[in-house]
Scaffold this active site. Structure first.
Site: not given
Ligand code: GDP
Ligand code: IMO
Ligand code: MG
Length: 423
Positions: A13, A16, A40-41, A222
């Site tokens: 999270d 990316k 979750g992207h 991840q």
């Molecule tokens: P990922 O799994 O690495 O793609 O990241 P996620 O989408 O799960 O979580 C990142 C969250 O941060 C999302 O809600 C994005 O919209 C938000 N986000 C990404 N870059 C920034 C930033 O520079 N500032 C803020 N405030 N939010 C950001």
């Molecule tokens: P993105 O791509 C954050 C974590 C779970 C748990 C561990 C194992 O959005 O960054 P799993 O269901 O994969 O067997 O769970 O990995 N986990 C993540 N944490 N972001 C993710 O994906 C994750 N995908 C799995 O919370 O600790």
């Molecule tokens: Mg994510």
């Protein structure tokens, strides 16, 4: 630079998808290389927010071919729900390709995931319960079913039925929710038919694209410290998010990778269990959750939060051969009186220089911090380095020095253009 890997450097999270969305504009292919719908992207474009679990983040560009690579485990109901949702919002998924070598997830994988987690009690991993681990077990023990098998409906049906009946016993053995094998078979025969037009030999496709000069982005899910080998085992996922996993999960060999961008939050978060040296369990941690909206995209769980940890980033720079770091969510720190950054670990009062190789040792470390004065002004939407407050620039400089790689991007908000890009 033809082939770029985008990899998480913390526990997921990091943002990316936002960086991939930004870089995707100059690329013809965006390829997911591991994980599954545990990811979750989030991509924000104008007033539209897209939360993608399986579809590569480049799907929003009609100049990009999104590819689900061979390293991904694919949950078909989720894939089709996502395609339907995107198409209902005017985003075409017609170009999407799914590797013939990618393994499929079935409902029994989710039942087993849930039963194993329940049995672990306090020692649970905190998985997303998406069945990722059990599907990877089937892959490794060579009883998995791959996407390409849907091209032969007769043999696919026979194998599916055989696996469903065997899995019913496995689910019963671990005390999981019983299921009716024939109901699942009927459901997945329909999914299989729908999958047929998306299935492709993506390994050859990507090589041919590269040989003809196409630019390719490899999208990690991840992160480094959730990697099955390099992460905080057993509190990890069941795949290789590290950059080497991008070669395995796409078929593009290591020498074809030109650039590796590590994504790091300006602080740290983690969902699920496991040690977290720079964790904040006080109200500063709550403020990071509130301001950074640190709730999981997939499970809605509250993320644990803490300061940025450059010991992790240095290790991530090594194991991924990072060429650069994109630092995200700097703006979340705007209101803090002080901003800390972890620059070292000590165990029993003695500084250690290597990242601990067991969770037991990691749980023993005392983090050492550098404290910076907060900048106490809004950085939201800033897109030039010179416009950033001095203290924020100092934070970036410490991260660069400690991690040993340049910070080329700095995120200042969720929006596509809220990013400092340093040349
Ligand atoms: P990922 O799994 O690495 O793609 O990241 P996620 O989408 O799960 O979580 C990142 C969250 O941060 C999302 O809600 C994005 O919209 C938000 N986000 C990404 N870059 C920034 C930033 O520079 N500032 C803020 N405030 N939010 C950001
Ligand atoms: P993105 O791509 C954050 C974590 C779970 C748990 C561990 C194992 O959005 O960054 P799993 O269901 O994969 O067997 O769970 O990995 N986990 C993540 N944490 N972001 C993710 O994906 C994750 N995908 C799995 O919370 O600790
Ligand atoms: Mg994510």
């Amino acid at each position: 630079m033809t082939v770029t890997v985008v990899v998480g450097t913390q526990w997921g999270d990091e943002g990316k998808a936002k960086v991939i969305d930004l870089l995707a504009a100059g690329n013809q292919y965006v390829v997911r290389y591991q994980g599954g719908h545990n990811a979750g992207h989030t991509v924000v474009v104008g007033d539209q927010k897209y939360a993608l679990q399986l579809t590569p983040s480049g799907v929003l560009y009609d100049t990009v071919t999104p590819v689900i690579g061979n390293g991904v485990v694919v949950d078909l109901p989720t894939l089709f729900r996502e395609i339907d949702s995107l198409e209902s919002r005017g985003v075409s998924c017609a170009r999407l390709k799914v590797s013939s070598l990618a393994h499929l997830i079935f409902p029994w994988h989710q039942s087993i995931d849930a039963a194993l987690e329940a049995a672990r009690g306090d020692a649970r991993i905190g998985t997303t319960l998406k069945g990722i681990g059990p599907a990877m077990v089937d892959k490794v023990r060579r009883s998995g079913i791959r996407a390409g098998e849907v091209l032969n409906p007769g043999t696919f049906a026979a194998k599916l039925r055989e696996r469903a009946n065997a899995a019913a016993k496995e689910v019963a053995d671990v005390g999981g929710e019983p299921f009716d094998a024939e109901t699942v078979v009927a459901e997945f025969l329909a999914h299989a038919e729908r999958l047929v037009p998306y299935v492709a030999d993506t390994v050859s496709l990507l090589h041919e694209a590269r040989e003809s000069g196409a630019r390719i982005l490899l999208e990690g899910a991840q992160a480094t410290f959730l990697d099955i080998d390099h992460g905080t085992y057993p509190y990890v996922t069941s795949s290789n998010p590290v950059a080497g996993g991008a070669s395995v999960g796409t078929g593009l060999g290591p020498r074809h990778i030109d650039r590796v961008v590590g994504i790091a939050k300006a602080y740290t978060t983690r969902v699920g269990m496991g040690p977290f040296p720079s964790e904040l369990t006080d109200d500063l941690g709550d403020r990071l959750v509130d301001i950074g909206r640190e709730f999981g995209t997939v499970t809605g769980r509250r993320r644990r939060t803490g300061w940025c940890d450059t010991v992790m980033l240095r290790h991530a720079a090594r194991v991924n051969s990072l060429t650069e770091i994109a630092l995200t969510k700097l703006d979340v720190l705007d209101t803090f009186d002080e901003v800390k950054v972890c620059v070292g670990y000590a165990i029993d009062g003695r500084r250690i220089t290597q990242y601990p190789d067991t969770v037991e040792r990691l749980a023993m470390v005392e983090p050492e911090y550098v404290t910076l004065p907060g900048w106490k002004c809004s950085t939201e939407g800033i897109s030039s380095w010179d416009a950033l407050p001095q203290s924020a620039r100092d934070l970036v400089s410490i991260i660069e020095k400690e991690a040993g790689v340049p910070v080329t991007h700095i995120g200042t908000g969720p929006a596509r253009n809220a990013m400092v890009v340093r040349s």
